[in-house]
Design an enzyme around this catalytic site. Structure first.
Site, PDB file in Angstrom:
ATOM      1  N   TYR A 102       0.832  -1.202   0.000  1.00  0.00           N
ATOM      2  CA  TYR A 102       0.000   0.000   0.000  1.00  0.00           C
ATOM      3  C   TYR A 102       0.864   1.249   0.000  1.00  0.00           C
ATOM      4  O   TYR A 102       2.050   1.224   0.367  1.00  0.00           O
ATOM      5  CB  TYR A 102      -0.936   0.026   1.212  1.00  0.00           C
ATOM      6  CG  TYR A 102      -0.246   0.230   2.548  1.00  0.00           C
ATOM      7  CD1 TYR A 102      -0.111   1.498   3.104  1.00  0.00           C
ATOM      8  CD2 TYR A 102       0.278  -0.853   3.250  1.00  0.00           C
ATOM      9  CE1 TYR A 102       0.510   1.684   4.332  1.00  0.00           C
ATOM     10  CE2 TYR A 102       0.903  -0.678   4.474  1.00  0.00           C
ATOM     11  CZ  TYR A 102       1.021   0.592   5.011  1.00  0.00           C
ATOM     12  OH  TYR A 102       1.654   0.780   6.217  1.00  0.00           O
ATOM     13  N   CYS A 103       0.270   2.351  -0.450  1.00  0.00           N
ATOM     14  CA  CYS A 103       0.886   3.677  -0.316  1.00  0.00           C
ATOM     15  C   CYS A 103      -0.185   4.612   0.238  1.00  0.00           C
ATOM     16  O   CYS A 103      -1.078   4.170   0.965  1.00  0.00           O
ATOM     17  CB  CYS A 103       1.485   4.158  -1.637  1.00  0.00           C
ATOM     18  SG  CYS A 103       0.314   4.260  -3.019  1.00  0.00           S
ATOM     19  N   TRP A 104      -0.119   5.887  -0.069  1.00  0.00           N
ATOM     20  CA  TRP A 104      -1.043   6.827   0.552  1.00  0.00           C
ATOM     21  C   TRP A 104      -2.487   6.603   0.107  1.00  0.00           C
ATOM     22  O   TRP A 104      -3.402   6.477   0.914  1.00  0.00           O
ATOM     23  CB  TRP A 104      -0.602   8.260   0.257  1.00  0.00           C
ATOM     24  CG  TRP A 104      -1.575   9.317   0.677  1.00  0.00           C
ATOM     25  CD1 TRP A 104      -2.227  10.198  -0.115  1.00  0.00           C
ATOM     26  CD2 TRP A 104      -2.017   9.607   2.013  1.00  0.00           C
ATOM     27  NE1 TRP A 104      -3.050  11.014   0.617  1.00  0.00           N
ATOM     28  CE2 TRP A 104      -2.931  10.670   1.945  1.00  0.00           C
ATOM     29  CE3 TRP A 104      -1.724   9.056   3.264  1.00  0.00           C
ATOM     30  CZ2 TRP A 104      -3.559  11.203   3.063  1.00  0.00           C
ATOM     31  CZ3 TRP A 104      -2.356   9.588   4.384  1.00  0.00           C
ATOM     32  CH2 TRP A 104      -3.247  10.644   4.275  1.00  0.00           C
TER      33      TRP A 104
END
Length: 364
Positions: A102-104
């Site tokens: 995941y990222c932002w």
């Protein structure tokens, strides 16, 4: 049309509870180290697609020159970072390895890493909506999860060994929510834990989400009577409200044992009276300069029984009596629990009995 379908096939929704994270062999946070440090999914490791400096460069390019220039600058940076992670972090992973990335917002940074991992042959998946979607889940769950739990609230004046009892209860197999441990703070003016900074508010709430989600609603949860804030960490409204409805246990400890417990808890101030004096100065508006200077003199004279006794009589005990009866509905009818000694075995014996009662479903 194949690209959107392919991307959709690797997206997974935010976890419905902490147990869902156990389905993955690794939780990979592709955000920058600064974002990771503020908060992350439980158990996540940081493999940034862009480090802090690179993220600033790409973000500045996006604001000043548009998306194309930001991607042109960022693409080789991401490629180099992903290659390094493949060589240094993932090289030994077996064919069946299944990471969640995941990222932002579940966009480019995590997407790039997932694409490469899947090209290698690993079944990598991407968190739909990224950390932002996970954060929404945490906030929503903290509104509803406390209502499903029954709390046994451990009350007692300062120095009663409430934290020690919680630790002993956990060791005895009872369900325990230790807010002070999660907040890295003992909950009072002198409560800072040496060498251990408090988590961010977001990280504190993620830790609460993980703890609450792991409890069995059919069994009571022991928790210490806390105020709305533990140091700088704020206890969510729904949780503090549910705690204040709980059945209370009141620890009753002889004065010498309370003094001994406090001297042990605050041993770092025993070694540094000047630091203690700085903290005591914060109490001048409540107690006046003359009394504070008297307490500081006792600290520098290392007369700990007299200092602790004065603090208990003039500051902690009056505040405890006022706040407990006002904030906890069951305080006045609290079941008294006698603790005869500050010895660890005394708390272990008490915890064993309370844990046995909790296992039998007895509340209060």
């Amino acid at each position: 049309m194949s690209a959107p379908r392919e991307r959709a096939s690797v997206l997974v929704p935010p976890p419905e509870g902490p147990a869902a994270l156990a389905a993955w062999d690794a939780i990979i946070d592709a955000r920058s180290p600064a974002e990771f440090a503020e908060d992350r999914l439980p158990g996540a490791i940081n493999c940034p697609s862009l480090d802090d400096g690179e993220r600033i460069v790409v973000g500045t390019a996006y604001k000043q020159r548009g998306a194309f220039e930001a991607k042109r600058i960022g693409a080789p940076l991401v490629a180099r970072n992903v290659a390094r992670h493949l060589e240094e972090r993932f090289a030994a992973m077996p064919r069946g390895w299944r990471p969640l990335v995941y990222c932002w917002r579940g966009g480019t940074r995590s997407g790039a890493l997932v694409h490469v991992l899947r090209q290698v042959g690993w079944d990598a998946r991407q968190l739909d909506g990224g950390y932002k979607a996970f954060r929404r889940r945490v906030v929503a769950d903290l509104e509803t999860a406390p209502a499903r739990l029954a709390f046994r609230v451990v009350c007692g004046a300062t120095g009663s060994g409430k934290s020690r009892l919680l630790a002993a209860l956990a060791a005895a197999g009872a369900q325990v929510l230790d807010l002070e441990a999660l907040a890295a703070h003992r909950g009072s003016l002198l409560g800072e834990v040496p060498g251990e900074p408090q988590p961010s508010q977001k990280a504190f709430e993620t830790a609460l989400w993980q703890a609450l989600g792991g409890f069995d609603p059919s069994r009571p949860v022991f928790v210490e009577a806390e105020s709305r804030k533990v140091g700088e960490c704020r206890v969510p409204d729904a949780l503090i409200a549910r705690m204040r409805e709980g059945d209370c246990l009141r620890l009753e400890v002889p004065r010498p044992a309370r003094v001994a417990l406090l001297v042990e808890d605050y041993a770092h101030f025993v070694a540094d009276p000047a630091a203690l004096g700085e903290k005591l100065d914060c109490l001048v508006p409540l107690h006046g300069r003359e009394r504070i200077e008297g307490w500081k003199a006792l600290a520098f004279a290392r007369d700990w029984p007299a200092l602790v006794g004065g603090l208990l009589d003039e500051h902690y005990d009056p505040a405890y009596r006022r706040s407990s009866s006002r904030n906890y509905a069951g305080f006045d009818a609290a079941r008294p629990i006698a603790v005869e000694s500050a010895a660890p075995q005394a708390f272990a014996d008490l915890a064993a009995g309370l844990a046995a009662e909790a296992a039998g479903g007895r509340i209060g």
